[in-house]
Design an enzyme around this catalytic site. Structure first.
Site, PDB file in Angstrom:
ATOM      1  N   THR A   1       0.830  -1.216   0.000  1.00  0.00           N
ATOM      2  CA  THR A   1       0.000   0.000   0.000  1.00  0.00           C
ATOM      3  C   THR A   1       0.857   1.255   0.000  1.00  0.00           C
ATOM      4  O   THR A   1       0.546   2.239  -0.683  1.00  0.00           O
ATOM      5  CB  THR A   1      -0.919   0.008   1.234  1.00  0.00           C
TER       6      THR A   1
ATOM      7  N   SER B   1       1.672  -7.445  -1.107  1.00  0.00           N
ATOM      8  CA  SER B   1       2.371  -8.460  -0.309  1.00  0.00           C
ATOM      9  C   SER B   1       1.637  -9.798  -0.278  1.00  0.00           C
ATOM     10  O   SER B   1       2.207 -10.811   0.125  1.00  0.00           O
ATOM     11  CB  SER B   1       2.659  -7.964   1.106  1.00  0.00           C
TER      12      SER B   1
ATOM     13  N   THR C   1       1.595  -4.539   4.174  1.00  0.00           N
ATOM     14  CA  THR C   1       1.412  -4.937   5.576  1.00  0.00           C
ATOM     15  C   THR C   1       0.816  -6.343   5.729  1.00  0.00           C
ATOM     16  O   THR C   1       0.997  -6.971   6.759  1.00  0.00           O
ATOM     17  CB  THR C   1       0.495  -3.929   6.317  1.00  0.00           C
ATOM     18  N   ASP C   2       0.115  -6.804   4.669  1.00  0.00           N
ATOM     19  CA  ASP C   2      -0.662  -8.047   4.846  1.00  0.00           C
ATOM     20  C   ASP C   2       0.201  -9.251   5.215  1.00  0.00           C
ATOM     21  O   ASP C   2      -0.211 -10.086   6.023  1.00  0.00           O
ATOM     22  CB  ASP C   2      -1.478  -8.348   3.583  1.00  0.00           C
TER      23      ASP C   2
HETATM   24  N1  ASP Z   1      -2.643  -5.283   0.348  1.00  0.00           N
HETATM   25  C1  ASP Z   1      -1.552  -4.458   0.834  1.00  0.00           C
HETATM   26  C2  ASP Z   1      -0.300  -5.293   0.856  1.00  0.00           C
HETATM   27  O1  ASP Z   1      -0.108  -6.043   1.767  1.00  0.00           O
HETATM   28  C3  ASP Z   1      -1.891  -3.927   2.183  1.00  0.00           C
HETATM   29  C4  ASP Z   1      -0.873  -2.984   2.770  1.00  0.00           C
HETATM   30  O2  ASP Z   1       0.244  -2.827   2.343  1.00  0.00           O
HETATM   31  O3  ASP Z   1      -1.235  -2.353   3.807  1.00  0.00           O
HETATM   32  O4  ASP Z   1       0.492  -5.216  -0.048  1.00  0.00           O
END
Ligand code: ASP
Length: 331
Positions: free
Chosen positions: A12, A54, A85-86
């Protein structure tokens, strides 16, 4: 002046809105332009290594990241990796085992809101990541929402909130307050000086099963037919499973007898599992399963992949689980 390598992998933090939804598109050069850290304090090199959500980061990407880090490490005071973050907690845990005896900071960070958008948390998170490098905290860690968390103790607990990560059953390594960063626990093992080693062999034949009341024993026959070498079971409470009507115990015994490494942990997020407390846990122990103790599921799954990548011998896998490599477990 600290020399820092910034590696970007997508997520993200680096995403822009498109017809297909948010897609990572922002480069390390763009991120450096927006970096809110004093330029006089840091000499920054950067490299885009992936541009992935991710959810698409898998063991092969962890191995590649570990190689890049190992190559760069002698030339930098610390490495910062921006990441979605995932699955960041899985990456942080996997790197904790693959990069053995780290004496420099490897800091993962990301954001809940893209860096170009209003209300982004990216800038604060990057600031904390740079502060962690500045403080020479050794090991793999996640910097997020004013917290520095040992990578192999971190879990993503929120989809929207800025406090997306928690340190599970371990204190924070650092926390930002109005008067600066308060250092908590340094990685317990950091004091012992040993030679850095890259050990990035992994085995991906690992399966995670969350038990539900009534899970059928047949699932274990299927897992054996598919040649899984490692199974993690998220059991109930302290670590129990049913043996009335749908008895899982004989199937688990058979798996262990066939050299499959089975690790049992708890579905509860906080505190430890202890299979010796109840009959439902003792029966599991009698099958020869490995106790997950107070490790997070992320830390167990990646430790099992790593252990099975190092050895074919189940006794050695058990010994690996009896070893604390990066503060991931209380023994
Ligand atoms: N879908 C995103 C990822 O993990 C979520 C994030 O980065 O917060 O790449």
């Amino acid at each position: 002046m600290k020399k820092v390598l910034l590696l970007t992998t997508g997520g993200t933090i680096a995403s822009r809105p498109t017809q297909q939804g948010l897609i990572p598109d922002i480069t390390c050069q763009d991120i450096i332009q927006m970096l809110p850290v004093p330029r006089d304090n840091f000499l920054i090199d950067s490299r885009d290594i992936f541009s992935l959500d991710s959810s698409n980061i898998q063991p092969e990407e962890w191995q590649f990241m570990a190689e890049i880090i190992a190559e760069a490490l002698p030339h930098y005071d610390g490495i910062i990796i921006t990441h979605g973050t995932d699955t960041m907690a899985y990456t942080a845990s996997a790197l904790s085992y693959m990069l053995q005896n780290l004496d420099k900071p490897i800091v993962l960070t990301g954001a809940q809101v893209p860096i170009e958008q209003m209300f982004t948390d990216a800038k604060m998170n990057l600031q904390v990541a740079f502060a962690a490098v500045n403080m020479e905290l050794p090991g793999v860690m996640i910097a997020f929402n004013g917290k520095i968390i040992n990578g192999c103790r971190s879990v993503k607990v929120r989809t929207l909130g800025f406090d997306a990560f928690e340190s599970i059953s371990a204190p924070y390594m650092g926390e930002v307050f109005a008067d600066g960063i308060h250092i908590g626990s340094k990685n317990a093992l950091s004091a012992e000086k040993r030679m850095f080693k890259l050990k990035n062999s992994l085995c991906t034949d690992v399966f995670l099963l969350k038990l539900i009341p009534g899970t059928s024993p047949d699932i274990f026959d299927w897992l054996q037919q598919k040649h899984y070498r490692g199974i993690v079971i998220e059991a109930f409470g302290m670590g129990g499973t049913h043996f009335e009507r749908r008895n899982l115990i004989p199937k688990l015994k058979k798996l262990v007898a066939n050299d499959v490494s089975v690790v049992v942990c708890s579905q509860c997020l906080y505190e430890k599992s202890d299979l010796s407390l109840y009959e439902v846990g003792r029966r599991l122990l009698e099958c020869g399963v490995i106790p997950g103790r107070d490790m997070t599921t992320e830390a167990i799954v990646t430790k099992l992949m790593w252990a099975l990548g190092q050895t074919q011998n189940p006794t050695e896998v058990r010994q690996i689980f009896d070893t604390n490599y990066a503060g991931e477990v209380t023994l």
